[in-house]
Design a protein around this motif. Structure first.
Motif, mmCIF file in Angstrom:
data_model
loop_
_atom_site.group_PDB
_atom_site.id
_atom_site.type_symbol
_atom_site.label_atom_id
_atom_site.label_comp_id
_atom_site.label_asym_id
_atom_site.label_seq_id
_atom_site.Cartn_x
_atom_site.Cartn_y
_atom_site.Cartn_z
ATOM 1 N N THR A 1 -3.157 5.742 -17.091
ATOM 2 C CA THR A 1 -4.391 5.438 -16.889
ATOM 3 C C THR A 1 -3.456 5.081 -14.868
ATOM 4 O OG1 THR A 1 -5.268 4.492 -17.072
ATOM 5 C CG2 THR A 1 -5.450 5.657 -18.240
ATOM 6 N N VAL A 2 -3.182 3.695 -14.476
ATOM 7 C CA VAL A 2 -2.431 3.038 -13.671
ATOM 8 C C VAL A 2 -1.083 3.778 -13.414
ATOM 9 C CG1 VAL A 2 -2.581 1.263 -12.960
ATOM 10 C CG2 VAL A 2 -3.715 0.901 -14.564
ATOM 11 N N MET A 3 -0.485 3.125 -14.107
ATOM 12 C CA MET A 3 1.655 3.413 -13.812
ATOM 13 C C MET A 3 1.169 4.642 -13.555
ATOM 14 S SD MET A 3 2.959 0.544 -13.299
ATOM 15 C CE MET A 3 1.679 -0.508 -14.402
ATOM 16 N N PRO A 4 0.395 5.575 -13.845
ATOM 17 C CA PRO A 4 0.733 7.476 -12.302
ATOM 18 C C PRO A 4 0.550 7.617 -11.265
ATOM 19 C CG PRO A 4 -0.001 7.492 -14.647
ATOM 20 C CD PRO A 4 -0.150 6.334 -14.833
ATOM 21 N N ARG A 5 -0.648 6.288 -10.546
ATOM 22 C CA ARG A 5 -0.543 6.179 -9.391
ATOM 23 C C ARG A 5 0.435 5.344 -8.598
ATOM 24 N NH1 ARG A 5 -6.452 5.417 -8.273
ATOM 25 N NH2 ARG A 5 -7.118 7.268 -9.294
ATOM 26 N N PHE A 6 1.519 4.565 -9.235
ATOM 27 C CA PHE A 6 2.592 4.185 -8.995
ATOM 28 C C PHE A 6 3.882 5.298 -8.852
ATOM 29 C CE2 PHE A 6 -0.417 1.091 -9.263
ATOM 30 C CZ PHE A 6 -0.722 0.235 -8.277
ATOM 31 N N GLY A 7 3.931 5.968 -9.273
ATOM 32 C CA GLY A 7 5.490 7.359 -9.680
ATOM 33 C C GLY A 7 5.291 7.551 -11.048
ATOM 34 N N LEU A 8 4.700 6.641 -12.082
ATOM 35 C CA LEU A 8 4.915 7.115 -13.304
ATOM 36 C C LEU A 8 4.327 8.727 -13.566
ATOM 37 C CD1 LEU A 8 5.970 6.461 -16.240
ATOM 38 C CD2 LEU A 8 3.897 5.964 -16.801
ATOM 39 N N LYS B 1 18.589 -7.309 -9.510
ATOM 40 C CA LYS B 1 18.069 -5.843 -10.129
ATOM 41 C C LYS B 1 18.103 -5.619 -10.370
ATOM 42 C CE LYS B 1 21.556 -4.012 -14.058
ATOM 43 N NZ LYS B 1 21.987 -4.146 -15.214
ATOM 44 N N ALA B 2 16.968 -5.201 -10.855
ATOM 45 C CA ALA B 2 15.652 -4.177 -10.674
ATOM 46 C C ALA B 2 15.237 -3.710 -9.707
ATOM 47 C CB ALA B 2 14.239 -5.210 -11.604
ATOM 48 N N TRP B 3 14.904 -4.997 -8.846
ATOM 49 C CA TRP B 3 14.433 -4.548 -7.513
ATOM 50 C C TRP B 3 16.107 -3.427 -6.497
ATOM 51 C CZ3 TRP B 3 10.698 -4.505 -4.576
ATOM 52 C CH2 TRP B 3 11.167 -4.758 -2.845
ATOM 53 N N ALA B 4 16.773 -3.089 -6.822
ATOM 54 C CA ALA B 4 17.711 -2.893 -6.552
ATOM 55 C C ALA B 4 17.866 -1.563 -6.387
ATOM 56 C CB ALA B 4 19.054 -3.571 -6.143
ATOM 57 N N HIS B 5 17.475 -1.257 -8.251
ATOM 58 C CA HIS B 5 17.192 -0.454 -8.835
ATOM 59 C C HIS B 5 16.142 0.489 -8.330
ATOM 60 C CE1 HIS B 5 16.545 2.055 -12.246
ATOM 61 N NE2 HIS B 5 17.455 2.851 -11.501
ATOM 62 N N LEU B 6 14.585 -0.135 -8.691
ATOM 63 C CA LEU B 6 13.538 0.413 -7.905
ATOM 64 C C LEU B 6 13.657 0.597 -5.978
ATOM 65 C CD1 LEU B 6 11.061 1.196 -8.901
ATOM 66 C CD2 LEU B 6 10.024 -1.734 -7.699
ATOM 67 N N ALA C 1 12.813 9.738 -4.331
ATOM 68 C CA ALA C 1 11.985 10.080 -4.948
ATOM 69 C C ALA C 1 10.967 11.648 -3.483
ATOM 70 C CB ALA C 1 10.362 8.594 -5.066
ATOM 71 N N ALA C 2 10.573 12.106 -4.824
ATOM 72 C CA ALA C 2 9.944 12.512 -4.259
ATOM 73 C C ALA C 2 8.184 12.894 -3.382
ATOM 74 C CB ALA C 2 9.347 14.435 -5.208
ATOM 75 N N GLU C 3 8.369 11.888 -4.284
ATOM 76 C CA GLU C 3 6.454 11.015 -4.106
ATOM 77 C C GLU C 3 6.896 9.788 -3.135
ATOM 78 O OE1 GLU C 3 2.935 12.131 -6.010
ATOM 79 O OE2 GLU C 3 4.327 13.676 -7.235
ATOM 80 N N LYS C 4 6.669 9.998 -1.746
ATOM 81 C CA LYS C 4 7.758 8.055 -1.900
ATOM 82 C C LYS C 4 6.514 7.637 -1.658
ATOM 83 C CE LYS C 4 11.590 8.706 0.465
ATOM 84 N NZ LYS C 4 12.283 9.802 -0.407
ATOM 85 N N LYS D 1 4.110 6.850 -3.529
ATOM 86 C CA LYS D 1 3.355 6.205 -4.959
ATOM 87 C C LYS D 1 4.947 5.478 -4.931
ATOM 88 C CE LYS D 1 1.382 9.944 -7.101
ATOM 89 N NZ LYS D 1 0.909 11.181 -8.501
ATOM 90 N N LEU D 2 5.657 5.425 -5.066
ATOM 91 C CA LEU D 2 6.924 4.478 -5.717
ATOM 92 C C LEU D 2 6.727 3.196 -4.122
ATOM 93 C CD1 LEU D 2 8.956 4.728 -7.065
ATOM 94 C CD2 LEU D 2 7.952 7.024 -7.267
ATOM 95 N N ALA D 3 5.999 3.293 -3.111
ATOM 96 C CA ALA D 3 5.985 2.441 -2.138
ATOM 97 C C ALA D 3 4.741 1.744 -2.095
ATOM 98 C CB ALA D 3 5.700 3.002 -0.726
#
Length: 417
Positions: free
Chosen positions: A230-237, A268-273, A280-283, A285-287
């Motif tokens: 329910t939540v993570m799709p709002r952030f790009g999942l 490392k996770a921050w750099a990967h993100l 990302a096609a839907e920036k 959400k990733l923002a």
């Protein structure tokens, strides 16, 4: 008789300490007059202060800079246990992290009791780790070593559903064949046991236990899959990269699970993100995801999901607030959506219960009572499915947060007195 030992329920979400005393409640007050201490630690960045329990959660929510840790019990038996995390700019071994919390638990219990506890019965799940006896044994050994390091000189263990059974047994006046269902924060554990006033006086209960079983599924897993659905799709999942491939799911899985949230904050996770954001096609959400990680608001979001899960135990609808990480946004969740998200977990729990009944050599109709304990045992779908497995048994709800600690206190009196 006043016991000289205590029972320690170090839980994934909440912890308690029990002490048997005539005429007094079994559970000791650990924080703000309450017998439960949320299993949480907050390390402040600006000084050496460490907060525990509700105070830890309050400091985190108040916006103090620092590191919040929850669901520490989930580290036992995992490959992470011998690792470390970064706290106040230094490497903190996870063993030390658990020792700090269990040591604080002991200190608060002794302050409330006005005496030292050198002997204790510690609760443990039937399986710390599913289908891996070596890792399971290592988890118990590790917990024993940590308990010894904070001052417990004499340590015994008891299965958590067995402890809950002992607590229930203290309240009945006839013999019963009981299925104990303990759905905790990290595990689901079950016992089939004969209980009764005459049996309660026995020191050795091995012959009364027909079967034990468990599976590594608990409240944190229900939180995780509710969040992912329910939540993570709002952030790009589930969104796409410009290449047409799916956005990698690792960060979403880390942020949806209490004991891995801090992994999302590593360099490392921050750099990967940031690399993912660039593709990302839907920036938009990733923002939002980048902002959540930058502000280290993953625990706040997990708390909103957890609150919705609890609300859905009583209501058919809940709203998950996203305002701190996605201004103006929220997610409406129905009971049906929640049931669908966690249905595969409930399936595994149901299969495990059926297997325990087979191991016990009893028919479902033989069970007199199903005793439910553990905070996540209140989930309606889970109650319905397990009650259907033993339809002729009556359902009894114990103290969902306190039955295990109270039962461990009774076991401690038997074993050490």
């Amino acid at each position: 008789m006043m016991s000289t030992a205590c029972g320690v329920d170090f839980g994934t979400s909440n912890s308690t300490v029990g002490w048997s005393r005539p005429g007094h409640p079994a559970l000791l007050d650990l924080e703000q007059g309450k017998p439960t201490l949320p299993s949480a630690i907050f390390f402040h960045d600006e000084d050496a202060e460490i907060s525990y329990g509700r105070a830890a959660l309050a400091d985190y929510l108040a916006g103090y800079d620092g590191r919040l840790m929850r669901s520490m019990k989930s580290l036992l038996g995992s490959s992470l246990m011998e690792g470390h995390t970064e706290v106040q700019g230094r490497a903190l071994p996870f063993r030390t992290l658990l020792a700090k919390f269990i040591g604080e638990l002991k200190h608060r219990a002794e302050s409330a009791a006005g005496r030292r506890f050198d002997s204790a019965v510690l609760g443990r799940p039937v399986f710390f780790v599913d289908d891996d006896p070596v890792a399971d044994d290592l988890a118990q050994t590790t917990l024993a070593e940590i308990a010894a390091s904070v001052g417990f000189k004499h340590i015994e263990f008891q299965f958590e559903p067995m402890a809950a059974a002992f607590h229930y047994e203290s309240q009945i006046d006839r013999e019963e064949l009981v299925l104990v269902v303990d759905i905790g924060g990290g595990t689901s554990d079950f016992s089939v046991i004969r209980l009764g006033p005459d049996r309660a006086t026995k020191l050795e209960r091995r012959d009364d236990i027909l079967a034990n079983g468990g599976v590594h599924i608990g409240g944190v897993d229900f939180d995780k899959y509710l969040s992912l659905a329910t939540v993570m799709p709002r952030f790009g999942l589930g969104s796409k990269l410009t290449s047409g491939k799916d956005v990698p799911s690792t960060q979403f899985n880390n942020l949806a699970c209490w004991h891995t949230i801090n992994l999302a904050y590593s360099r490392k996770a921050w750099a990967h993100l940031n690399d993912i954001y660039g593709e990302a096609a839907e920036k938009d959400k990733l923002a939002l995801l980048l902002g959540m990680v930058k502000e280290r608001s993953g625990h706040w979001l997990a708390m909103q999901v957890e609150e919705a899960k609890i609300e859905l135990s009583d209501a058919g609808h809940a709203v998950i607030d996203l305002s701190r990480v996605a201004p103006g946004q929220s997610v409406d969740v129905t009971r049906a959506v929640f049931d669908k998200a966690v249905g595969h977990l409930v399936d595994k729990v149901e299969v495990t219960v059926q297997d325990v009944l087979r191991k016990a050599g009893v028919a479902p109709a033989d069970i007199d009572t199903v005793f439910f304990t553990g905070g996540s045992s209140r989930l309606p779908l889970l109650r319905e499915r397990l009650s259907a497995v033993v339809p002729s048994a009556r359902s009894v709800e114990g103290d969902v947060f306190g039955s295990i600690g109270a039962g461990l206190a009774l076991d401690a009196m038997r074993k050490f007195n």
